[in-house]
Motif scaffolding. Structure first.
Motif, PDB file in Angstrom:
ATOM      1  N   PHE A   1       0.812  -1.217   0.000  1.00 47.99           N
ATOM      2  CA  PHE A   1       0.000   0.000   0.000  1.00 47.99           C
ATOM      3  C   PHE A   1       0.846   1.269   0.000  1.00 47.99           C
ATOM      4  O   PHE A   1       0.339   2.362   0.198  1.00 47.99           O
ATOM      5  N   ASN A   2       2.154   1.124  -0.214  1.00 44.51           N
ATOM      6  CA  ASN A   2       2.997   2.307  -0.390  1.00 44.51           C
ATOM      7  C   ASN A   2       2.696   2.981  -1.725  1.00 44.51           C
ATOM      8  O   ASN A   2       2.074   2.399  -2.613  1.00 44.51           O
ATOM      9  N   SER A   3       3.193   4.191  -1.873  1.00 44.47           N
ATOM     10  CA  SER A   3       3.048   4.909  -3.137  1.00 44.47           C
ATOM     11  C   SER A   3       4.178   5.913  -3.275  1.00 44.47           C
ATOM     12  O   SER A   3       4.696   6.420  -2.275  1.00 44.47           O
ATOM     13  N   ASP A   4       4.543   6.196  -4.516  1.00 46.16           N
ATOM     14  CA  ASP A   4       5.519   7.255  -4.771  1.00 46.16           C
ATOM     15  C   ASP A   4       4.885   8.634  -4.670  1.00 46.16           C
ATOM     16  O   ASP A   4       5.597   9.641  -4.715  1.00 46.16           O
ATOM     17  N   ASP A   5       3.551   8.679  -4.536  1.00 48.43           N
ATOM     18  CA  ASP A   5       2.832   9.955  -4.553  1.00 48.43           C
ATOM     19  C   ASP A   5       2.391  10.436  -3.172  1.00 48.43           C
ATOM     20  O   ASP A   5       1.856  11.530  -3.035  1.00 48.43           O
ATOM     21  N   TYR A   6       2.542   9.634  -2.139  1.00 47.08           N
ATOM     22  CA  TYR A   6       2.225  10.063  -0.781  1.00 47.08           C
ATOM     23  C   TYR A   6       3.074   9.253   0.198  1.00 47.08           C
ATOM     24  O   TYR A   6       3.751   8.295  -0.200  1.00 47.08           O
ATOM     25  N   SER A   7       3.038   9.636   1.448  1.00 48.50           N
ATOM     26  CA  SER A   7       3.872   8.993   2.462  1.00 48.50           C
ATOM     27  C   SER A   7       3.075   8.009   3.312  1.00 48.50           C
ATOM     28  O   SER A   7       1.885   8.201   3.563  1.00 48.50           O
ATOM     29  N   THR A   8       3.756   6.965   3.747  1.00 46.78           N
ATOM     30  CA  THR A   8       3.245   6.043   4.768  1.00 46.78           C
ATOM     31  C   THR A   8       4.353   5.846   5.790  1.00 46.78           C
ATOM     32  O   THR A   8       5.536   5.877   5.443  1.00 46.78           O
ATOM     33  N   GLY A   9       3.993   5.633   7.033  1.00 45.00           N
ATOM     34  CA  GLY A   9       5.018   5.464   8.056  1.00 45.00           C
ATOM     35  C   GLY A   9       4.416   5.181   9.412  1.00 45.00           C
ATOM     36  O   GLY A   9       3.209   4.954   9.553  1.00 45.00           O
ATOM     37  N   HIS A  10       5.272   5.158  10.452  1.00 49.47           N
ATOM     38  CA  HIS A  10       4.859   4.920  11.832  1.00 49.47           C
ATOM     39  C   HIS A  10       4.056   3.624  11.962  1.00 49.47           C
ATOM     40  O   HIS A  10       2.945   3.635  12.500  1.00 49.47           O
ATOM     41  N   PRO A  11       4.548   2.499  11.485  1.00 52.00           N
ATOM     42  CA  PRO A  11       3.782   1.254  11.581  1.00 52.00           C
ATOM     43  C   PRO A  11       3.641   0.776  13.022  1.00 52.00           C
ATOM     44  O   PRO A  11       4.543   0.988  13.843  1.00 52.00           O
ATOM     45  N   ALA A  12       2.514   0.130  13.334  1.00 57.38           N
ATOM     46  CA  ALA A  12       2.275  -0.406  14.672  1.00 57.38           C
ATOM     47  C   ALA A  12       1.366  -1.625  14.545  1.00 57.38           C
ATOM     48  O   ALA A  12       0.220  -1.513  14.118  1.00 57.38           O
ATOM     49  N   LEU A  13       1.889  -2.807  14.905  1.00 55.44           N
ATOM     50  CA  LEU A  13       1.110  -4.044  14.834  1.00 55.44           C
ATOM     51  C   LEU A  13       0.248  -4.224  16.072  1.00 55.44           C
ATOM     52  O   LEU A  13       0.617  -3.818  17.183  1.00 55.44           O
ATOM     53  N   SER A  14      -0.924  -4.841  15.875  1.00 56.37           N
ATOM     54  CA  SER A  14      -1.753  -5.246  17.012  1.00 56.37           C
ATOM     55  C   SER A  14      -1.056  -6.402  17.732  1.00 56.37           C
ATOM     56  O   SER A  14      -0.174  -7.065  17.151  1.00 56.37           O
ATOM     57  N   PRO A  15      -1.405  -6.692  18.990  1.00 52.31           N
ATOM     58  CA  PRO A  15      -0.714  -7.752  19.741  1.00 52.31           C
ATOM     59  C   PRO A  15      -0.749  -9.121  19.057  1.00 52.31           C
ATOM     60  O   PRO A  15       0.186  -9.908  19.209  1.00 52.31           O
ATOM     61  N   ASP A  16      -1.821  -9.404  18.290  1.00 53.89           N
ATOM     62  CA  ASP A  16      -1.888 -10.688  17.598  1.00 53.89           C
ATOM     63  C   ASP A  16      -1.266 -10.638  16.212  1.00 53.89           C
ATOM     64  O   ASP A  16      -1.221 -11.650  15.494  1.00 53.89           O
TER      65      ASP A  16
END
Length: 884
Positions: free
Chosen positions: A514-529
């Protein structure tokens, strides 16, 4: 993070939108013209209520604010002045000014009107007319409750002055009117020279691939933002040369061109230095655009003190032209420097402009925001926090649990002196991931080492999260392959990368789908499971600058389409650094009510109901700086967060915390406390009687204040409204409604007004001044709220036993003249009878007469249309003093 996180700030244009104006309480004609037929709504109107589409005169009339206008005054800036008095004698004038400044009105001054040779003493100045109305209605944030009015100056000196000295020392905006201010100290360029030397030492090929990149760090108002963007560094000879090569006689246009070049590339440290050099040169360099960019440069670099100084200059000189976005940033810089009262007023202006904007409803109304802020400021400090030994002079932030005894975090520490590449946003090394051991006794971090070489690159890596079995990790990195990738605008976005562990080694990271060269993604955080991955993005569908999204992680490792968490969590501003433990979401935001910069919030989660209303964690986790990347072990209530608050070792530091367990919190810590002072002098009032009444007015407790004027009522009910009634001889009884908060002390400071201050002279006539005496529609009986005002009048007459008065009641011109005279006469006599019933000798009331519409204060005689506010001025009761 303080500076690094700034990289993901997206400047969105915010427009002004009209909003409905709430009508003022008044008596209105609702039936035939045969009578005055009055109806009154007595619901209190918040003093800050106004409409952006309303003119100053309309707002002033609606609030019954006396006002007048002067034109063509030499040496006086256009704008709005809150006037406290008018004097003809210089000795009295100087004495009054000295007294006001002693009370805290440091910039009180006076305006001379040459037409009448009178001196008009003002308490404060505002370029916005509506802000002046708001300040008047709030009694200048409850600091001045005596009579005052507003003087509008027009067609005089332009706001900021025509010939303004930018070298003049900046003064606090809270002090009222100030000249165009600037900080003119010559910037220290030694660090910039070092940067130039480092860049020249690089190989040319390496320079070509280098770019200034979005920080993977914090947020704005004191900014740190892990999601950030940056324009590609262009290889020009002039950019490689130290800034000090610019001669003092260099062409001003070239100086500003260089500053704009750095600003556009988001090299805000360099840009701020050059803009200040340009401003010192004066002339055309003192434009609105240059001042705004100077303020923005410091704001984006989280230097709130300098940002405040320059937004202050911008506001004082171009206040009416400021956009909603700049008002927002100015308000946050005020918070960032601890000026909360001033910030409240600016946020009211911002909220009014934004209220009706499409798809951007405010989460709370203004009053709720202010109440929330007051509660946060008064919140109990149930955290124990410590600055960690692992912190450096650079940015250290975004801690994450690796296992029970290790924490991975992001740092810009300079561990490779000769080869370290510098991030031009704030002249710091790029971010890498480090791992440190947890000291079980102190919760400190020790023995920090660089994380896997497969993960760390020569650009930014930050904000990591691990799967439950520690076999998969997600982290944030610049959009980077063999070189930095950019969109069609030259912006390098942030992306989330995934790495798996094979034979105890981390593999080369790959992008998530779900990344893109046209916007930013970051700060990932997984649920406990490990089945949901939360992250931050500015992708299409975002409600604000950055929102929190979630995707499901399928069994084969693929992802569903991103889902926005919605308006419960996301605002039109920035949400970032999520941490989800299965039952609560912790995140940072500058879109909810907070203390300044990014604050940490929590939201409880239910599988059926979703996320609950967010709550601010309060002090000491939150400060007036950026506070973010909060993680917690719910079992022992210990964890870590990052902040760029005062007292740290570097830009952003990591702090450990221990949250008090429930058994450590007293069962009932509900209390109301405060200090009683004299309103005019500010002197404390020992032995004043303070009573605690329930909602029915029944006295529950009472006490006298201590020698320092303080009082406290403890062991009160949760979330219950009480009335505080303060009684002292020779003073007007003071009543305040106060609502308790759970396990907290609500602070209520009380200022007592002397009875003699109710005696005033208007147009040469001595009167006892009360608030408006209201009657129900077509009635003459005394209402409870009117009785409280009349009780004050009775107290004055008892304090001064020789006073003789006459009561005069008036109506507006609507209805028949004969009926209006009849109704007003009944009301006057009803008022007289009530005063006598309270123990005042009937001989001390010479007459009680109703004059109907015979003594109108304006031209609302039926010959031309009049507003309800104009009619309201004529419906009044007056108490004329005949003898003292």
């Amino acid at each position: 993070m303080k500076k690094l996180i700034t990289a993901f700030i997206f400047l969105l244009s915010l427009g002004s939108f009209a909003q409905d104006f709430e009508n003022m309480d008044s008596e209105e004609i609702v039936t035939t013209a045969e009578t005055e037929t009055e109806t009154v709504s007595f619901t209190p109107v918040a003093p800050e209520t106004f409409s952006i589409t309303e003119t100053f005169e309309e707002a002033a009339n609606r609030h019954e604010i006396p006002h007048r206008t002067f034109s063509g005054l030499s040496g006086t800036e256009n704008g709005y002045y809150i006037i406290s008095g008018v004097f003809s004698k210089e000795k009295t004038l100087n004495k009054t000014l000295k007294k006001l400044r002693k009370k805290g009105f440091d910039s009180a001054g006076y305006i001379v009107n040459p037409e009448n040779d009178l001196n008009y003493v003002y308490l404060a100045y505002y370029p916005f007319g509506l802000e002046a109305v708001d300040a008047w209605a709030s009694n200048l944030d409850d600091t001045y409750t005596d009579d005052k009015w507003i003087l509008e100056i027009e067609d005089s000196v332009a706001i900021g002055g025509e010939e303004v000295d930018l070298n003049e020392e900046a003064e606090s905006i809270e002090n009222g009117i100030a000249p165009l201010e600037a900080v003119t100290e010559t910037s220290d360029l030694s660090e910039l020279e070092k940067i130039g030397a480092v860049e020249e030492a690089m190989e040319f090929e390496e320079i070509q691939t280098e770019a200034t990149i979005a920080t993977v760090t914090n947020v704005v108002p004191e900014t740190e933002t892990i999601l950030e963007t940056e324009i590609e560094e262009e290889i020009e000879l002039e950019t490689k040369a130290p800034i000090t090569n610019i001669a003092e006689t260099a062409d001003k246009t070239k100086l500003l061109q260089r500053a704009d070049h750095y600003f556009d590339k988001m090299w805000y440290t360099e840009a701020a230095d050059l803009y200040e050099q340009a401003l010192e040169k004066g002339g055309k360099n003192r434009s609105k655009d240059v001042i705004q960019k100077t303020a923005d440069s410091y704001y984006f670099n989280t230097n709130m003190e300098k940002a405040y100084e320059w937004y202050n200059v911008l506001y004082e000189n171009y206040g009416k032209e400021m956009s909603s976005e700049n008002i927002f940033k100015y308000a946050h810089s005020l918070k960032g420097t601890g000026k909360y009262a001033r910030s409240k007023r600016l946020m009211r202006l911002y909220n009014k402009k934004m209220k009706d904007a499409p798809a951007s409803e405010l989460a709370n109304n203004v009053q709720e925001n202010e109440t929330a802020l007051d509660n946060i400021l008064n919140s109990k400090k149930d955290f124990e926090i410590k600055n960690l030994a692992v912190n450096t002079e650079y940015s250290d932030f975004s801690p994450m649990f690796l296992d029970s005894n290790q924490v991975v975090f992001s740092s810009a520490k300079d561990s490779s002196f000769f080869n370290t590449r510098r991030y031009k946003w704030n002249d710091q090394p790029y971010l890498d991931l480090y791992v440190a051991k947890v000291n079980e006794e102190s919760n400190d971090l020790k023995n920090a080492l660089k994380f896997s070489k497969k993960i760390n690159t020569k650009y930014h890596e930050a904000s990591v999260t691990f799967s439950p079995d520690n076999s998969t990790m997600y982290f944030t990195r610049n959009n980077y392959g063999k070189k930095l990738k950019r969109d069609d605008k030259g912006i390098n976005h942030l992306k989330i990368y995934k790495s798996t562990k094979v034979d105890n080694e981390w593999t080369e990271a790959v992008e998530v789908s779900f990344n893109s060269d046209d916007y930013s993604t970051g700060h990932p955080a997984l649920s406990p499971d490990g089945k949901q991955l939360y992250f931050v993005s500015d992708m299409p569908g975002s409600l604000g600058k950055t929102d929190i999204f979630v995707v499901d992680v399928t069994e084969d490792g693929s992802f569903t389409e991103p889902r926005n968490l919605g308006p419960t969590i996301n605002t039109e501003q920035r949400e970032m650094f999520p941490f989800f433990n299965g039952t609560k979401m912790y995140f940072s935001s500058d879109g909810f009510t907070g203390l300044g910069g990014l604050d940490v919030y929590e939201s409880a989660y239910d599988a059926e109901e979703g996320f609950a209303e967010v709550k601010n964690l309060g002090q000491p986790v939150n400060s007036n700086k950026d506070d973010f990347s909060y993680i917690i072990n719910e079992e022992n209530q210990q964890g870590y967060f990052a902040s760029n608050r005062e007292g740290g070792k570097g830009d952003d530091d990591i702090y450990s915390f221990k949250r008090l367990m429930l058994e450590e919190v007293p069962e009932n810590n509900n209390a109301i406390a405060g200090v009683v002072t004299e309103m005019v002098t500010g002197d404390i009032m020992p032995q004043a009687l303070v009573q605690l009444l329930d909602e029915n007015g029944i006295k529950l407790k009472e006490m006298t204040t201590e020698d320092d004027g303080s009082f406290i009522f403890e062991d009160l009910n949760d979330s219950t409204q009480y009335t505080l009634k303060t009684v002292e001889p020779k003073f007007i009884d003071n009543e305040r409604l106060v609502t308790t908060t759970v396990n907290d002390t609500v602070k209520v400071d009380i200022a007592m007004k002397r009875l003699e201050e109710m005696i005033a002279i208007e147009d040469g006539i001595k009167k006892i001044k009360t608030e408006m005496i209201y009657f129900n529609f077509d009635k003459s009986s005394i209402r409870p709220d009117a009785a409280k005002e009349l009780d004050k009048l009775v107290s004055v007459m008892k304090e001064f036993p020789t006073i003789v008065i006459k009561v005069e009641s008036h109506t507006d011109s609507r209805g028949t003249k004969s009926y209006n005279e009849y109704l007003s006469d009944k009301r006057a006599k009803s008022t007289r009878d009530y005063i006598i019933s309270q123990g005042i000798d009937a001989n001390r009331i010479e007459s009680a007469t109703g004059y109907g519409e015979n003594r109108l204060l304006n031209d609302c005689n039926g010959s031309s249309p009049c507003s309800e506010a104009d009619h309201l001025l004529n419906r009044r009761s007056e108490f004329i003093i005949l003898n003292m």
